[in-house]
Design an enzyme around this catalytic site. Structure first.
Site, PDB file in Angstrom:
ATOM      1  N   HIS A   9    -133.468  -2.932 -12.018  1.00 43.71           N
ATOM      2  CA  HIS A   9    -133.283  -4.307 -12.476  1.00 43.71           C
ATOM      3  C   HIS A   9    -133.964  -4.512 -13.840  1.00 43.71           C
ATOM      4  O   HIS A   9    -133.345  -5.004 -14.793  1.00 43.71           O
ATOM      5  CB  HIS A   9    -133.869  -5.262 -11.424  1.00 43.71           C
ATOM      6  CG  HIS A   9    -133.767  -6.705 -11.770  1.00 43.71           C
ATOM      7  ND1 HIS A   9    -132.757  -7.510 -11.310  1.00 43.71           N
ATOM      8  CD2 HIS A   9    -134.534  -7.504 -12.555  1.00 43.71           C
ATOM      9  CE1 HIS A   9    -132.909  -8.742 -11.774  1.00 43.71           C
ATOM     10  NE2 HIS A   9    -133.989  -8.758 -12.541  1.00 43.71           N
ATOM     11  N   GLU A  10    -135.207  -4.097 -13.946  1.00 40.52           N
ATOM     12  CA  GLU A  10    -135.940  -4.305 -15.206  1.00 40.52           C
ATOM     13  C   GLU A  10    -135.397  -3.419 -16.320  1.00 40.52           C
ATOM     14  O   GLU A  10    -135.430  -3.798 -17.492  1.00 40.52           O
ATOM     15  CB  GLU A  10    -137.444  -4.086 -15.003  1.00 40.52           C
ATOM     16  CG  GLU A  10    -138.093  -4.995 -13.956  1.00 40.52           C
ATOM     17  CD  GLU A  10    -137.823  -6.485 -14.163  1.00 40.52           C
ATOM     18  OE1 GLU A  10    -137.571  -6.886 -15.306  1.00 40.52           O
ATOM     19  OE2 GLU A  10    -137.841  -7.242 -13.160  1.00 40.52           O
ATOM     20  N   HIS A  21    -132.784  -5.399 -18.000  1.00 38.96           N
ATOM     21  CA  HIS A  21    -133.324  -6.350 -18.990  1.00 38.96           C
ATOM     22  C   HIS A  21    -133.738  -5.626 -20.282  1.00 38.96           C
ATOM     23  O   HIS A  21    -133.388  -6.046 -21.380  1.00 38.96           O
ATOM     24  CB  HIS A  21    -134.552  -7.067 -18.419  1.00 38.96           C
ATOM     25  CG  HIS A  21    -134.226  -8.156 -17.445  1.00 38.96           C
ATOM     26  ND1 HIS A  21    -133.438  -9.221 -17.775  1.00 38.96           N
ATOM     27  CD2 HIS A  21    -134.602  -8.352 -16.144  1.00 38.96           C
ATOM     28  CE1 HIS A  21    -133.340 -10.040 -16.720  1.00 38.96           C
ATOM     29  NE2 HIS A  21    -134.025  -9.522 -15.719  1.00 38.96           N
ATOM     30  N   GLU A  44    -129.932 -11.850 -17.218  1.00 36.55           N
ATOM     31  CA  GLU A  44    -129.868 -11.537 -15.790  1.00 36.55           C
ATOM     32  C   GLU A  44    -128.552 -10.848 -15.433  1.00 36.55           C
ATOM     33  O   GLU A  44    -128.490 -10.062 -14.492  1.00 36.55           O
ATOM     34  CB  GLU A  44    -130.067 -12.823 -14.979  1.00 36.55           C
ATOM     35  CG  GLU A  44    -130.421 -12.598 -13.538  1.00 36.55           C
ATOM     36  CD  GLU A  44    -131.806 -11.987 -13.311  1.00 36.55           C
ATOM     37  OE1 GLU A  44    -132.605 -11.884 -14.280  1.00 36.55           O
ATOM     38  OE2 GLU A  44    -132.070 -11.587 -12.171  1.00 36.55           O
TER      39      GLU A  44
END
Lengths: 490, 490
Positions: free
Chosen positions: B255-256, B259, B285
């Site tokens: 997930h990170e 980003h 997101e």
């Protein structure tokens, strides 16, 4: 709000921002991704410009004129702000910003050149740094001596001429001691073996704890060149590991703990004021050096360390505590300043001091620097430099513009010599604690007599008040002759 | 220098300083010593005040008036600076500085309250934060809706009313799917065992590499609440480890990486300009969510992950790749938003959205927050919150003043749904690469179609141009019904 209150409130923010810039420097040396160098240079330059603008803000001049400080501490705070204001106002913003950007980049260039043994990749950059530093020195000196103007940043009130005469007085006794020691029949054993990184770091943490390092306000990381960074509630140390030489890591750590302990030991009321920092690099170095040498390399503490290391590494080739003490303090010809023993360390500093004075005055060009360094090294140490990383590329200092910084290392040794006498007199049972791996009675004495004062008094006054005598190289030289005379059976 | 050049040069330094402030935030969450909280609050507040002064500098107004941007990018840069200038000028410096100081402290207070399950230690502070945020919202809204004014910081152009109607349209299909899934006969196995931290971190690094994370411009560390931080040449990620649940660490990491990939993927010409950042939190997101879910939790990539995990942990209790795929996507009642499955995640967001709108409007007091949260959770999820760290203390957001941020998570899921369709159409052999642990073809498509644009276009335009259709929740809901229908045999 009085003018004094306004001045201090403004200064408070400046101190906070300057602490941010210092934290950014730490980040760059420890955790920053390798590809971020240009961005960081831009960030540092922006911070430097903000700080420069604040430090030259004309309101400071007005506040200074109108301020009516009431206490000794307040008067000193105003004096330090006035001093900084006068100095910073002389340096154009453009120059301060260029220096910040260039030295941020130069540091990476230096590290790479050092890794590749390629001075030619670094010297053109060093030349640019030198050019800007000479320009800065000229702006600061206002017609006076260029080198003195730079030195004054690190050791306020000191001059190159006084350092030179101090060094002239020390050199003969140090050279004589070195020659006696290297020619002695009794020679300490060398530690040999492979000492894994993780175990070294664990021992280093134990040593930091032994000296009372406050882990809630600090941490330890790896860096190419060990340093301490930060103040008040956040003073971090770094160390390095050579797996064949655990003393490198352990004594780098203890040294940096000395620096951080000074910052963490300052009266908390001085936080975010100009009193809330070590007063000079020399006094700073007196703390790191007394932790590292007079305490950390003394017979009592090495006795404890011998037990810890024997256990951690499952036996050593040096098998008793007296022999280990001699091993820790072994004097050998060597290239690297940061690895030098107490006898030769100041000779390394003297070499750099003379070369950098010549670079700043223009008597020496960067293109002749390697030759000058190597010739001088051969003369002073009797060996030829074998590669650049053992010669002109060994220190980070010049790449980041720290000209005038080196002599404060030797000055710190002189101060440490002065402090050690008083400490031993006033804490007579210190060795019993050190032998148990507890150096906190020394930290407490130093905190009470030196560290807590921060910037309250000028450097020499701090040392003289703590030592109860005026500053002189005699205590250091007497200590060295006694210690090494005993170890080497002279 | 034209007015446009002056404006951009000034902005360049502001961007650099803002990047420093962000790095300081990273430091606080990952490596800062615990005892440095007050000092850091002072530092953050000083940085915030400098940034606020710059962002409201009256010269910006003059430059904006005189600027004559020539290209589309230059026009957009001017537009973004003008927007920021108008917004920031409305917030008094005193309020901005108070918010920075308070939220820096509040974060530590939140973390401690969470560890101690003691909401009463945090709620008075949250109340102070809320008070300041309402004051800020009122200054920004200029008579308009308070919540919209805050939301606009994270998703420019979006309103609370539009979010509410979007959520109303999504809720019935999500609730129906959730009920079908939880009631299905076929239920995936749960992964069980002990999964050592070091192995989890090693696997997480391998996953980051699989998605093309650039380690020369990033790094991974541990933090209480995973986040990504930084831009251009330095975008770092954090993760966390639960030794009974390796998916927590692995999918937080992926997930990170999403980003950070966005920030690192922006056209390097936009660095230090307002175009050099992700254009909104929703688009941000969309990147983290498509990496984590549509790609990372898809059948192809989990097939590869199954092999890696079986090897790393010396066998798993789930023994074939299809069963493992179902395990990764297992839907269970749970308290924690960040651990929620794709079906229920948006329901968690909807709860927070409604509560924070009520907090900002004043319809809900912080002293009634726990009761409101727990009642709503019971209604939406059918289970009672068992402890505060599973309820109101689970998220860092409100403590740091992020009101209006939560709905962008669900919006990101909607955007990710839109992008996924186009990506699959245009990179038809993607699953073959994912099955080999190579997600870089997806990263390349996203870089080309979304990431490189940075702030060049408004959020919805970026997504619509990449997806080739207007934004709608249908693709996401269709994808979820197909995926979970297949896994659960509905």
């Amino acid at each position: 709000m009085s003018a004094f209150d306004d001045l201090l409130a403004f200064q408070r923010q400046t101190e906070a921002l300057s602490s941010v810039a210092e934290r950014l420097g730490w980040d760059q040396e420890t955790v920053m991704p390798r590809g971020a160098a240009e961005q960081r240079a831009e960030e540092m330059s922006a911070m430097e410009e903000v700080l420069h603008e604040r430090r030259t803000d004309p309101r400071i001049g007005e506040w200074l004129e109108a301020a009516e400080p009431q206490t000794e501490g307040d008067r000193r705070a105003v004096e330090l702000i006035a001093r900084d204001f006068a100095r910073t106002s002389r340096v154009p913003a453009r120059l301060a910003s260029e220096l910040a950007r260039l030295t941020s980049l130069a540091q990476g260039i230096w590290a790479e050149a050092r890794a590749n043994e390629a001075p030619e990749d670094f010297l053109p950059t060093l030349d640019q740094v030198l050019m800007l530093k000479r320009e800065e020195a000229a702006a600061l000196a206002d017609g006076g001596d260029l080198y003195d103007a730079l030195l004054d940043d690190y050791e306020p009130g000191m001059t190159g001429a006084r350092i030179a005469s101090l060094f002239d007085a020390m050199r003969p006794r140090l050279v004589a001691l070195r020659d006696d020691v290297l020619g002695a029949e009794r020679q300490p054993q060398q530690l040999s073996g492979h000492f894994p990184q993780e175990t070294q770091l664990r021992l280093s943490r134990a040593c930091a704890t032994a000296f009372g390092y406050d882990w809630t306000r600090g941490r330890i990381d790896l860096a190419v060149h060990p340093f301490s960074s930060g103040r008040w509630q956040d003073s971090r140390i770094t160390t390095r590991v050579v797996e064949t030489d655990p003393f490198n890591c352990i004594y780098s750590t203890i040294h940096e703990v000395g620096h951080s302990s000074y910052e963490l030991g300052i009266d908390e009321d001085y936080a975010f004021t100009p009193l809330g920092r070590g007063v000079s690099m020399g006094v700073h170095e007196s703390q790191s050096r007394i932790y590292e040498n007079q305490l950390g390399r003394g017979r009592a503490f090495t006795g404890w360390l011998f037990g810890r290391m024997s256990e951690a590494f499952d036996g050593l080739n040096v098998t008793d505590a007296d022999a280990f003490y001699a091993t820790v303090n072994r004097v050998t010809p060597g290239y690297i300043r940061t690895e030098a023993d107490e006898v030769q360390y100041n000779l390394h500093v003297m070499l750099r001091f003379d070369l950098e004075r010549d670079l700043i005055s223009g008597r020496l060009d960067t293109q002749d620097l390697a030759e000058a360094w190597n010739a001088r090294f051969l003369r002073d140490f009797g060996v030829a430099v074998d590669r650049p990383s053992n010669g002109i590329l060994q220190d980070v200092h010049w790449s980041v513009g720290l000209f005038g910084y080196f002599p404060t290392y030797a000055l710190g040794n002189v101060y440490a010599g002065c402090l050690n006498g008083a400490l031993r007199d006033q804490v007579p049972d210190l060795d019993a604690a050190l032998a148990e791996g507890d150096a906190t009675p020394a930290t407490e004495w130093l905190r009470e007599n030196v560290q807590r004062h921060g910037g309250l008094m000028p450097p020499a006054q701090v040392i003289e008040q703590a030592a109860g005598a005026s500053v002189s190289p005699e205590p250091l030289l007497d200590y060295l002759e006694a210690k090494f005379g005993q170890i080497y059976g002279l």
